[in-house]
Design a protein around this motif. Structure first.
Motif, mmCIF file in Angstrom:
data_model
loop_
_atom_site.group_PDB
_atom_site.id
_atom_site.type_symbol
_atom_site.label_atom_id
_atom_site.label_comp_id
_atom_site.label_asym_id
_atom_site.label_seq_id
_atom_site.Cartn_x
_atom_site.Cartn_y
_atom_site.Cartn_z
ATOM 1 N N TRP A 102 -10.712 10.322 -5.425
ATOM 2 C CA TRP A 102 -10.632 10.709 -4.279
ATOM 3 C C TRP A 102 -12.495 10.674 -3.703
ATOM 4 N N ALA A 103 -13.258 11.163 -4.510
ATOM 5 C CA ALA A 103 -14.397 11.514 -4.174
ATOM 6 C C ALA A 103 -15.178 9.886 -4.108
ATOM 7 N N SER A 104 -14.890 9.010 -5.172
ATOM 8 C CA SER A 104 -15.382 7.726 -5.116
ATOM 9 C C SER A 104 -14.931 6.955 -3.918
ATOM 10 N N ASP A 105 -13.724 7.144 -3.608
ATOM 11 C CA ASP A 105 -13.345 6.218 -2.334
ATOM 12 C C ASP A 105 -13.877 6.622 -1.147
ATOM 13 N N ARG A 106 -14.448 7.862 -1.138
ATOM 14 C CA ARG A 106 -15.371 8.157 0.153
ATOM 15 C C ARG A 106 -16.986 8.201 -0.151
ATOM 16 N N GLY A 107 -17.157 7.267 -1.136
ATOM 17 C CA GLY A 107 -18.648 6.800 -1.339
ATOM 18 C C GLY A 107 -19.445 7.580 -2.130
ATOM 19 N N ALA A 108 -18.995 8.799 -2.919
ATOM 20 C CA ALA A 108 -19.734 9.222 -3.854
ATOM 21 C C ALA A 108 -19.872 8.442 -5.137
ATOM 22 N N THR A 109 -21.146 8.682 -5.656
ATOM 23 C CA THR A 109 -21.527 8.212 -6.748
ATOM 24 C C THR A 109 -21.644 9.073 -7.864
ATOM 25 N N VAL A 110 -21.949 10.266 -7.868
ATOM 26 C CA VAL A 110 -21.819 11.317 -8.894
ATOM 27 C C VAL A 110 -21.049 12.521 -8.373
ATOM 28 N N PRO A 153 -11.203 16.031 5.414
ATOM 29 C CA PRO A 153 -12.006 14.614 4.934
ATOM 30 C C PRO A 153 -12.877 14.873 3.706
ATOM 31 N N SER A 154 -13.494 15.980 3.653
ATOM 32 C CA SER A 154 -14.591 15.962 2.959
ATOM 33 C C SER A 154 -14.121 17.100 1.749
ATOM 34 N N GLN A 155 -12.956 17.810 1.705
ATOM 35 C CA GLN A 155 -12.889 18.623 0.681
ATOM 36 C C GLN A 155 -11.365 18.417 0.251
ATOM 37 N N ARG A 156 -11.022 18.495 -1.120
ATOM 38 C CA ARG A 156 -9.573 18.387 -1.690
ATOM 39 C C ARG A 156 -9.398 19.299 -2.751
ATOM 40 N N THR A 157 -8.377 19.983 -2.458
ATOM 41 C CA THR A 157 -7.784 21.034 -3.683
ATOM 42 C C THR A 157 -6.652 20.506 -4.284
ATOM 43 N N VAL A 158 -6.447 20.437 -5.499
ATOM 44 C CA VAL A 158 -5.284 19.889 -6.149
ATOM 45 C C VAL A 158 -4.673 20.936 -7.044
ATOM 46 N N VAL A 159 -3.611 20.796 -7.526
ATOM 47 C CA VAL A 159 -2.833 21.444 -8.415
ATOM 48 C C VAL A 159 -2.043 20.513 -9.304
ATOM 49 N N ALA A 182 -20.616 14.407 -5.073
ATOM 50 C CA ALA A 182 -19.601 15.436 -4.843
ATOM 51 C C ALA A 182 -19.685 16.575 -5.876
ATOM 52 N N TYR A 183 -19.116 17.793 -5.505
ATOM 53 C CA TYR A 183 -19.122 18.824 -6.254
ATOM 54 C C TYR A 183 -17.791 19.363 -6.782
ATOM 55 N N VAL A 184 -17.411 19.627 -8.077
ATOM 56 C CA VAL A 184 -16.076 20.020 -8.341
ATOM 57 C C VAL A 184 -16.432 21.322 -8.947
ATOM 58 N N ALA A 225 -15.669 18.730 -3.355
ATOM 59 C CA ALA A 225 -16.124 18.693 -1.947
ATOM 60 C C ALA A 225 -17.169 17.586 -1.871
ATOM 61 N N LEU A 226 -17.284 17.003 -1.035
ATOM 62 C CA LEU A 226 -18.269 16.093 -0.743
ATOM 63 C C LEU A 226 -19.658 16.816 -0.246
ATOM 64 N N VAL A 227 -20.638 16.865 -0.685
ATOM 65 C CA VAL A 227 -21.798 17.778 -0.316
ATOM 66 C C VAL A 227 -23.104 16.603 0.190
#
Length: 296
Positions: free
Chosen positions: A100-108, A46-52, A73-75, A66-68
């Motif tokens: 993905w991060a924006s959908d989970r509330g991240a603004t930066v 839920p708080s981390q996503r790795t993509v290829v 979020a941190y990329v 990852a959501l911090v």
């Protein structure tokens, strides 16, 4: 060629190794991604996503977010095979992760790029990141030391100092994250209190607080050396720097680690004064960049 951005899988490992092989072969720096890729895949949730990004069945790029915090979020780890650069694959992966991060509330969203990595800096700016701050590592050696000024383990004094310090201004309020290794996040009063409870916080005293540091974790480097890692170190002058780094040296010696790593502002004063007190600064700074996700 058809391309797809998707969540990373364990079976992608060999392709990922091929992607990162030789990325920094002109530098004395090893790419950390092969060593952590399996952990990334297994810890996604839920708080981390790795993509290829996959092109005609072969993975040619990867990236992780990852959501911090509830709004940050941190990329990290963005890599594209050199033979496939210029096709927009990096931007496609970042677009997926920003959404993905924006959908989970991240603004930066933030990321770190070595100052010498022209390709990484250019790609980050193209993706919407903007320079925010810069830091350098100080690496004082563990050892018995007696600070020349009082050093208290007082999170209230540390927080008061942080809010008015030029170090906070230079770092835009951002330090090492308390949970995610190799990530940055805003230092809040709650996070500082948690570090005081679970790790260690140092405040140099003398006509008011004159410097702070806070230990965030013990970890290992690429050479399997154990390190005490400090989320930030900042101070007023050389006397305060000397006392602060002596406190760090003594703390690390008490932990029994092989070395230290202290996140300090990349300003002429901080770097010069860290060198003056023999804190062994790194050879280059690292840039922190941020992207506004509010319109994503």
């Amino acid at each position: 060629m058809s391309s797809t951005v998707r969540q990373a899988r364990e079976a992608d490992y060999e392709d990922v190794v091929s992607v990162v092989e030789g990325v920094w072969d002109d530098r004395e720096t090893d790419d950390y991604v092969p060593a952590v890729f399996d952990d990334w895949v297994h810890s996604d949730g839920p708080s981390q996503r790795t993509v290829v990004v996959e092109v005609d069945g072969t993975v040619v790029g990867l990236c992780q977010a990852a959501l911090v915090s509830d709004h940050e979020a941190y990329v990290q780890g963005i890599r594209v095979d050199p033979a496939h650069r210029g096709a927009g694959y990096g931007l496609a992966m970042l677009g997926d992760l920003f959404e993905w991060a924006s959908d989970r509330g991240a603004t930066v969203a933030r990321g770190m790029v070595f100052s010498w990595n022209d390709a990484g800096l250019g790609q980050a700016v193209a993706a919407g990141f903007r320079p925010e701050s810069a830091f350098r590592w100080a690496r004082p050696e563990p050892g018995e030391a007696e600070p020349s000024m009082p050093v208290e383990r007082d999170p209230t004094a540390a927080w008061s100092y942080w809010t008015r310090s030029d170090g906070r201004t230079a770092l835009s309020g951002v330090t090492l994250d308390t949970e995610q290794t190799w990530a940055v996040a805003e230092l809040t009063r709650e996070r500082l209190q948690r570090l005081a409870d679970e790790q260690a916080v140092f405040a140099v005293a003398g006509s008011g607080t004159r410097g702070i540091a806070c230990r965030v974790r013990t970890t290992e480097d690429a050479a399997d050396r154990t390190l005490a890692e400090y989320a930030v170190g900042t101070w007023d002058d050389t006397d305060a720097a000397d006392a602060l780094f002596d406190a760090v040296r003594a703390d690390a010696a008490e932990l029994g680690v092989d070395g230290t790593r202290v996140f300090i502002p990349e300003t002429p004063r901080h770097v010069a004064e860290a060198a003056y007190v023999r804190a062994n600064t790194s050879d280059w700074p690292t840039f922190v960049l941020s992207a506004d996700l509010t319109g994503t």
